[in-house]
Design a protein around this motif. Structure first.
Motif, PDB file in Angstrom:
ATOM      1  N   CYS A   1       0.812  -1.216   0.000  1.00  0.00           N
ATOM      2  CA  CYS A   1       0.000   0.000   0.000  1.00  0.00           C
ATOM      3  C   CYS A   1       0.844   1.264   0.000  1.00  0.00           C
ATOM      4  O   CYS A   1       0.329   2.362   0.215  1.00  0.00           O
ATOM      5  CB  CYS A   1      -0.966  -0.018   1.180  1.00  0.00           C
ATOM      6  SG  CYS A   1      -2.154  -1.364   1.029  1.00  0.00           S
ATOM      7  N   THR A   2       2.154   1.101  -0.235  1.00  0.00           N
ATOM      8  CA  THR A   2       3.016   2.267  -0.457  1.00  0.00           C
ATOM      9  C   THR A   2       3.944   1.961  -1.627  1.00  0.00           C
ATOM     10  O   THR A   2       4.209   0.795  -1.929  1.00  0.00           O
ATOM     11  CB  THR A   2       3.894   2.607   0.771  1.00  0.00           C
ATOM     12  OG1 THR A   2       4.722   1.476   1.072  1.00  0.00           O
ATOM     13  CG2 THR A   2       3.059   2.977   1.981  1.00  0.00           C
TER      14      THR A   2
ATOM     15  N   SER B   1       7.784   2.606  -2.568  1.00  0.00           N
ATOM     16  CA  SER B   1       8.970   2.985  -1.796  1.00  0.00           C
ATOM     17  C   SER B   1      10.220   2.364  -2.384  1.00  0.00           C
ATOM     18  O   SER B   1      10.209   1.213  -2.818  1.00  0.00           O
ATOM     19  CB  SER B   1       8.815   2.518  -0.343  1.00  0.00           C
ATOM     20  OG  SER B   1      10.039   2.659   0.348  1.00  0.00           O
TER      21      SER B   1
ATOM     22  N   GLU C   1       8.840   7.641   0.398  1.00  0.00           N
ATOM     23  CA  GLU C   1       7.770   6.641   0.425  1.00  0.00           C
ATOM     24  C   GLU C   1       6.408   7.328   0.345  1.00  0.00           C
ATOM     25  O   GLU C   1       6.153   8.301   1.054  1.00  0.00           O
ATOM     26  CB  GLU C   1       7.874   5.811   1.701  1.00  0.00           C
ATOM     27  CG  GLU C   1       6.796   4.767   1.793  1.00  0.00           C
ATOM     28  CD  GLU C   1       7.124   3.662   2.809  1.00  0.00           C
ATOM     29  OE1 GLU C   1       8.303   3.280   2.924  1.00  0.00           O
ATOM     30  OE2 GLU C   1       6.191   3.214   3.481  1.00  0.00           O
ATOM     31  N   THR C   2       5.538   6.832  -0.531  1.00  0.00           N
ATOM     32  CA  THR C   2       4.246   7.483  -0.805  1.00  0.00           C
ATOM     33  C   THR C   2       3.143   6.429  -0.815  1.00  0.00           C
ATOM     34  O   THR C   2       3.298   5.377  -1.438  1.00  0.00           O
ATOM     35  CB  THR C   2       4.304   8.174  -2.193  1.00  0.00           C
ATOM     36  OG1 THR C   2       5.371   9.121  -2.173  1.00  0.00           O
ATOM     37  CG2 THR C   2       3.009   8.899  -2.508  1.00  0.00           C
ATOM     38  N   PRO C   3       2.012   6.689  -0.138  1.00  0.00           N
ATOM     39  CA  PRO C   3       0.905   5.731  -0.186  1.00  0.00           C
ATOM     40  C   PRO C   3       0.427   5.520  -1.624  1.00  0.00           C
ATOM     41  O   PRO C   3       0.493   6.449  -2.451  1.00  0.00           O
ATOM     42  CB  PRO C   3      -0.194   6.403   0.656  1.00  0.00           C
ATOM     43  CG  PRO C   3       0.523   7.394   1.518  1.00  0.00           C
ATOM     44  CD  PRO C   3       1.717   7.851   0.727  1.00  0.00           C
ATOM     45  N   THR C   4      -0.093   4.333  -1.907  1.00  0.00           N
ATOM     46  CA  THR C   4      -0.602   4.032  -3.252  1.00  0.00           C
ATOM     47  C   THR C   4      -1.895   4.795  -3.550  1.00  0.00           C
ATOM     48  O   THR C   4      -2.402   4.740  -4.663  1.00  0.00           O
ATOM     49  CB  THR C   4      -0.883   2.523  -3.400  1.00  0.00           C
ATOM     50  OG1 THR C   4      -1.660   2.114  -2.275  1.00  0.00           O
ATOM     51  CG2 THR C   4       0.398   1.731  -3.471  1.00  0.00           C
TER      52      THR C   4
END
Ligand code: CA
Ligand code: CA
Length: 298
Positions: free
Chosen positions: A11-12, A14, A141-144
């Motif tokens: 769900c990220t 990264s 890192e970024t959420p999907t």
């Protein structure tokens, strides 16, 4: 052909996620994907308390592409999108552009019949499968759930079978992930979900070096388009217009005034979605314009 199982869903996006498969430039890979609810909704009578709410919008991957280095471009050709035999939608109070009018939640299962989504006894809607989330690993890192320059949750309905997407590479190997397939979605995606489906996406990946493109960039049917995501629609519209203009002037070689005029004549400014944490717009132009100027996308 290599396949990446939907067991490898995160769900990220990264640079710290270990790659689950490797491809050489030019290789074709199949991504098996979960729906945006992690395939947890199978009935309209579902009890939400049993749902893992933090397993939201999973994407399958990441794929390490050999030779992809920061500053390169990853070209992703969508060769096929296969979706399951049913989709799901959920509306909830407080969620999306109509969250103020819903007093309760509602789950809807949409079966597929003869290439159409069965909406109810009155309506059947032709399927037009598209990819909601497709992105590389950004530097942070970024959420999907979030769309940005790395791609991610752009929810661009033009990313269909036959489309080509160009994304900037930020980390070695690019680390491509794909998820959140939609059987049908309209521009806007106003209730935060489309016809959410599990499925499989077949892509060919290629590393492009030493080219400048405004990205994310999509080529689909007879058009090419630039995508931008910002906190407001105004900012996203401004950004995507400047990105397309800069490309026409600095890469294609058009006169600055004429490029502006052309965008007013033929540049279709559209909304991809207004419900993800950032707003996403795109500007579409006919590919024939590039041909007229002798420019070819790599
Ligand atoms: Ca989405
Ligand atoms: Ca979705």
């Amino acid at each position: 052909m290599k396949r990446i199982s939907a067991e490898h869903a995160t769900c990220t996006l990264s640079k710290n996620h270990p790659s689950v498969a490797r491809a050489v430039s030019g290789e074709t890979i199949v991504f098996q994907t979960l729906d945006c609810y992690g395939n947890q909704i199978r009935s309209e009578a579902i009890d939400f308390t049993g749902i893992q709410g933090d397993f939201n919008n999973p994407a399958t991957g990441p794929l390490f592409v050999e030779g992809a280095m920061p500053g390169d471009i990853l070209k992703i050709s969508v060769l096929d999108i296969q979706v399951a035999d049913q989709g799901v939608m959920v509306v909830r109070p407080g969620a999306g552009a109509l969250g103020d009018v819903f007093q309760s939640s509602r789950v809807k299962i949409l079966p597929v019949k003869d290439g159409h989504a069965v909406f109810n006894d009155h309506l059947r809607i032709p399927l037009n499968p598209m990819i909601g989330v497709i992105g590389v690993a950004p530097l942070q890192e970024t959420p999907t759930t979030v769309p940005h320059v790395h791609g991610g949750n752009m929810d661009c309905k033009r990313i269909v079978k036959g489309a080509t997407l160009y994304l900037p590479v930020f980390v070695e190997g690019a680390l491509l992930s794909i998820g959140d397939l939609h059987g049908v979605m309209a521009d806007g995606e106003v209730v935060i979900c489309a016809m959410e489906m599990e499925g499989e996406v077949t892509v060919k990946v290629k590393v492009i070096k030493e080219r400048k493109l405004p990205m994310p960039l999509v080529m689909a049917a007879d058009d090419f388009m630039v995508i931008a995501s910002k906190e407001t629609l105004d900012e996203a519209a401004h950004t995507v217009t400047h990105a397309m203009h800069g490309f026409l002037v600095h890469e294609v070689g058009m006169d600055t005034h004429e490029a502006g005029m052309l965008l007013s004549l033929l540049g279709e400014l559209k909304i991809c979605q207004i419900v993800d944490p950032l707003m996403t717009t795109r500007m579409e132009l006919p590919l024939a314009i590039l041909e007229s100027y002798g420019y070819r996308l790599p």
